[in-house]
Write an enzyme that holds these catalytic residues in place. Structure first.
Site, mmCIF file in Angstrom:
data_model
loop_
_atom_site.group_PDB
_atom_site.id
_atom_site.type_symbol
_atom_site.label_atom_id
_atom_site.label_comp_id
_atom_site.label_asym_id
_atom_site.label_seq_id
_atom_site.Cartn_x
_atom_site.Cartn_y
_atom_site.Cartn_z
ATOM 1 C CB VAL A 1 -0.237 -11.600 7.855
ATOM 2 C CG1 VAL A 1 0.388 -10.418 7.135
ATOM 3 C CG2 VAL A 1 0.464 -12.897 7.476
ATOM 4 C CB VAL B 1 -12.225 -9.483 19.743
ATOM 5 C CG1 VAL B 1 -12.860 -10.852 19.674
ATOM 6 C CG2 VAL B 1 -10.799 -9.592 20.231
ATOM 7 C CE LYS C 1 0.975 -2.406 9.509
ATOM 8 N NZ LYS C 1 -0.326 -2.718 10.192
ATOM 9 C CG HIS D 1 -1.998 -1.150 15.049
ATOM 10 N ND1 HIS D 1 -3.347 -1.260 15.347
ATOM 11 C CD2 HIS D 1 -1.916 -1.043 13.704
ATOM 12 C CE1 HIS D 1 -4.035 -1.224 14.222
ATOM 13 N NE2 HIS D 1 -3.196 -1.084 13.220
ATOM 14 C CE1 TYR E 1 -5.426 1.958 10.125
ATOM 15 C CE2 TYR E 1 -4.136 1.641 8.131
ATOM 16 C CZ TYR E 1 -5.366 1.789 8.754
ATOM 17 O OH TYR E 1 -6.517 1.782 8.022
ATOM 18 C CG ASP F 1 -4.087 -4.992 14.035
ATOM 19 O OD1 ASP F 1 -4.776 -5.721 14.782
ATOM 20 O OD2 ASP F 1 -4.584 -4.147 13.275
ATOM 21 N NE ARG G 1 -1.848 -1.753 3.563
ATOM 22 C CZ ARG G 1 -2.192 -1.975 4.821
ATOM 23 N NH1 ARG G 1 -3.366 -1.562 5.261
ATOM 24 N NH2 ARG G 1 -1.389 -2.603 5.653
ATOM 25 C CD GLU H 1 -3.847 2.675 15.456
ATOM 26 O OE1 GLU H 1 -3.628 3.096 14.310
ATOM 27 O OE2 GLU H 1 -2.960 2.539 16.309
HETATM 28 N N1 LIG Z 1 -4.381 -8.146 10.544
HETATM 29 C C1 LIG Z 1 -4.723 -7.137 9.751
HETATM 30 O O1 LIG Z 1 -4.185 -6.962 8.669
HETATM 31 C C2 LIG Z 1 -5.830 -6.203 10.172
HETATM 32 C C3 LIG Z 1 -6.431 -5.344 9.254
HETATM 33 C C4 LIG Z 1 -7.477 -4.531 9.681
HETATM 34 C C5 LIG Z 1 -7.898 -4.560 11.008
HETATM 35 N N2 LIG Z 1 -7.260 -5.387 11.875
HETATM 36 C C6 LIG Z 1 -7.652 -5.522 13.277
HETATM 37 O O2 LIG Z 1 -8.796 -6.327 13.409
HETATM 38 C C7 LIG Z 1 -9.326 -6.114 14.729
HETATM 39 C C8 LIG Z 1 -10.831 -5.942 14.660
HETATM 40 O O3 LIG Z 1 -11.127 -4.688 14.054
HETATM 41 P P1 LIG Z 1 -12.622 -4.249 13.715
HETATM 42 O O4 LIG Z 1 -12.526 -2.998 12.930
HETATM 43 O O5 LIG Z 1 -13.382 -5.396 13.182
HETATM 44 O O6 LIG Z 1 -13.161 -3.882 15.160
HETATM 45 P P2 LIG Z 1 -14.686 -3.528 15.547
HETATM 46 O O7 LIG Z 1 -14.592 -2.596 16.705
HETATM 47 O O8 LIG Z 1 -15.482 -3.128 14.370
HETATM 48 O O9 LIG Z 1 -15.232 -4.944 16.057
HETATM 49 C C9 LIG Z 1 -14.684 -5.593 17.151
HETATM 50 C C10 LIG Z 1 -15.753 -6.398 17.793
HETATM 51 O O10 LIG Z 1 -15.164 -7.187 18.830
HETATM 52 C C11 LIG Z 1 -16.162 -7.333 19.823
HETATM 53 N N3 LIG Z 1 -15.550 -7.868 21.017
HETATM 54 C C12 LIG Z 1 -14.784 -7.268 21.953
HETATM 55 N N4 LIG Z 1 -14.442 -8.148 22.907
HETATM 56 C C13 LIG Z 1 -14.999 -9.342 22.546
HETATM 57 C C14 LIG Z 1 -15.011 -10.637 23.129
HETATM 58 N N5 LIG Z 1 -14.397 -10.900 24.272
HETATM 59 N N6 LIG Z 1 -15.693 -11.623 22.486
HETATM 60 C C15 LIG Z 1 -16.331 -11.381 21.322
HETATM 61 N N7 LIG Z 1 -16.363 -10.174 20.740
HETATM 62 C C16 LIG Z 1 -15.700 -9.171 21.353
HETATM 63 C C17 LIG Z 1 -16.748 -5.938 19.947
HETATM 64 O O11 LIG Z 1 -17.999 -5.959 20.589
HETATM 65 C C18 LIG Z 1 -16.855 -5.564 18.475
HETATM 66 O O12 LIG Z 1 -18.108 -5.888 17.927
HETATM 67 C C19 LIG Z 1 -8.571 -4.896 15.261
HETATM 68 O O13 LIG Z 1 -7.509 -5.311 16.092
HETATM 69 C C20 LIG Z 1 -8.018 -4.264 14.012
HETATM 70 O O14 LIG Z 1 -6.898 -3.439 14.250
HETATM 71 C C21 LIG Z 1 -6.233 -6.200 11.477
#
Ligand SMILES: NC(=O)c1ccc[n+]([C@@H]2O[C@H](COP(=O)([O-])OP(=O)(O)OC[C@H]3O[C@@H](n4cnc5c(N)ncnc54)[C@H](O)[C@@H]3O)[C@@H](O)[C@H]2O)c1
Length: 362
Positions: A298, A239, A75, A96, A94, A270, A15, A118
């Site tokens: 990842v 989550v 990043k 984190h 971002y 992340d 990106r 974020e």
């Molecule tokens: N790996 C990657 O490349 C990548 C890319 C984008 C986002 N992310 C990450 O993905 C994660 C989720 O992001 P999002 O935008 O979907 O968040 P979001 O806030 O839209 O959704 C998170 C959900 O988790 C729920 N939650 C919290 N604790 C919980 C538990 N104990 N059990 C069940 N549900 C629970 C919340 O109620 C919420 O609905 C974040 O850490 C974000 O940074 C990672």
């Protein structure tokens, strides 16, 4: 305002933080934009397009960091970039930090004004700069899971949709937010059996009425998680507790009870990951096996689809970048509360409570 756009150096990152179109807008608003050569090339944006949009191109990353007041990235800075950060610079990317203690130290030491994508908030309290990447990661998680479930990739050989007369694969999604809901959409579209768990009943109600009995929604509690994880072919960790370290919702014991060759994709890596047996992987070496279960973690999944991700990210960042250019950083932060919520580090201090707590500064 002098804006710098360095080429991303994280493994497999594709990106770029600015498209030629966003560059054109910033230049029209009076900014000087310096772009590192080939910064956008993998995402399909050529150097001559940036030049035509008014950018200055340079082959030197050092020059980009050294001459810019505002560094716009995708990043978080990596150790190789720590030395390039200039005292007092503004960094919009971002971050984190809850899972990045080393970087936090550098940002504090150099008194960087660190605005984390974020934690920037919309007027409704949502996270508009996290949303598009979460949507992409959620959608990707199912195609990645389907790939690693294949026998030749070490998986159990389950086809998520099955065929008539066979049981479809079971996809269990923990977290029904942006990434979780998009994972559900893709899994249901493929014909898998889908169970989604969350603590927030409103999220479950919304999915329940959208899918009208086609998926199962469950309250996230240890008993339900234990039961569903044991039967999952593909487990998605999705989550989030904003800016905080992810809570561990699936224990090693639960993972050990999954069928051999099942797959875990922990999108929340992340923020540290929500599966006890997870550790970060990279695009070069995306998976490892533990308890016979394939683990994928990842932290920059959207880099797999650099073009879509760059367009999704920059359409979300554009209004905030434009505010910073138009008003200047101090006024933009004073006037736009949602943008100010993005500030994680300032004047050598962590300014975001959940980050300070996660790192032991509060
Ligand atoms: N790996 C990657 O490349 C990548 C890319 C984008 C986002 N992310 C990450 O993905 C994660 C989720 O992001 P999002 O935008 O979907 O968040 P979001 O806030 O839209 O959704 C998170 C959900 O988790 C729920 N939650 C919290 N604790 C919980 C538990 N104990 N059990 C069940 N549900 C629970 C919340 O109620 C919420 O609905 C974040 O850490 C974000 O940074 C990672």
């Amino acid at each position: 305002m002098k804006i710098g756009v360095p080429k991303e150096i994280k493994i497999g990152e594709t990106r770029v933080s600015m498209t030629p179109s966003l560059c054109r807008r910033c230049v029209a608003l009076g900014a000087t934009v310096m772009v590192e050569k080939s910064a956008g090339i993998v995402a399909g944006f050529r150097d001559d397009e940036y030049r035509a949009a008014g950018a200055i191109l340079t082959a030197s990353a050092k020059k980009v960091w050294a001459t810019s007041e505002l560094i716009l990235k995708v990043k978080e800075p990596l150790p190789a970039e720590y030395g390039l950060l200039r005292e007092g610079q503004t960094l919009f990317t971002y971050l984190h930090l809850a899972a990045g203690a080393e970087l936090a130290k550098v940002l504090l030491h150099k008194k960087i004004l660190g605005i984390a994508y974020e934690t920037v908030e919309g007027t409704d309290g949502s996270f508009p700069l996290l949303k598009p990447m979460s949507q992409i990661a959620g959608r990707l998680s199912i195609q990645i899971g389907a790939y690693f479930l294949q026998s030749q990739h070490g998986g159990s050989g389950v086809l998520l949709g099955g065929i008539p007369g066979t049981m479809p694969g079971h996809v269990v999604v923990v977290g029904a937010g942006n990434s979780g809901a998009h994972a559900v959409q893709m899994a249901a579209g493929l014909g898998a059996r889908v169970t989604v768990l969350d603590l927030d009943t409103r999220k479950l109600e919304a999915l329940d009425s959208e899918y009208r009995g086609r998926i199962v929604t469950l309250m996230s509690n240890p008993a339900n998680i234990e039961h569903e994880v044991a039967d999952a072919d593909l487990l998605i960790g999705a989550v989030l507790i904003p800016a905080a370290k992810a809570p561990i919702v699936v224990s090693k014991k639960m993972v050990a009870r999954m069928r051999p060759g099942s797959v875990i994709v922990d999108i929340a890596i992340d923020q540290g990951g929500c599966i006890e047996s997870i550790r970060p992987t990279s695009h070069e070496q995306p998976v490892y096996k533990e308890h016979g279960v394939i683990h994928y973690a990842v932290p920059n999944m959207p880099a797999l689809v650099g073009r879509t991700s760059t367009l999704g990210l920059t359409q979300a960042t554009e209004p905030f970048v434009a505010m910073l250019v138009q008003k200047g950083v101090p006024r933009a932060l004073a006037e736009y509360r949602g943008l100010a919520k993005g500030v994680n580090t300032r004047d050598g201090k962590i300014t975001y409570d959940a980050v300070a707590k996660a790192l032991g500064y509060a």
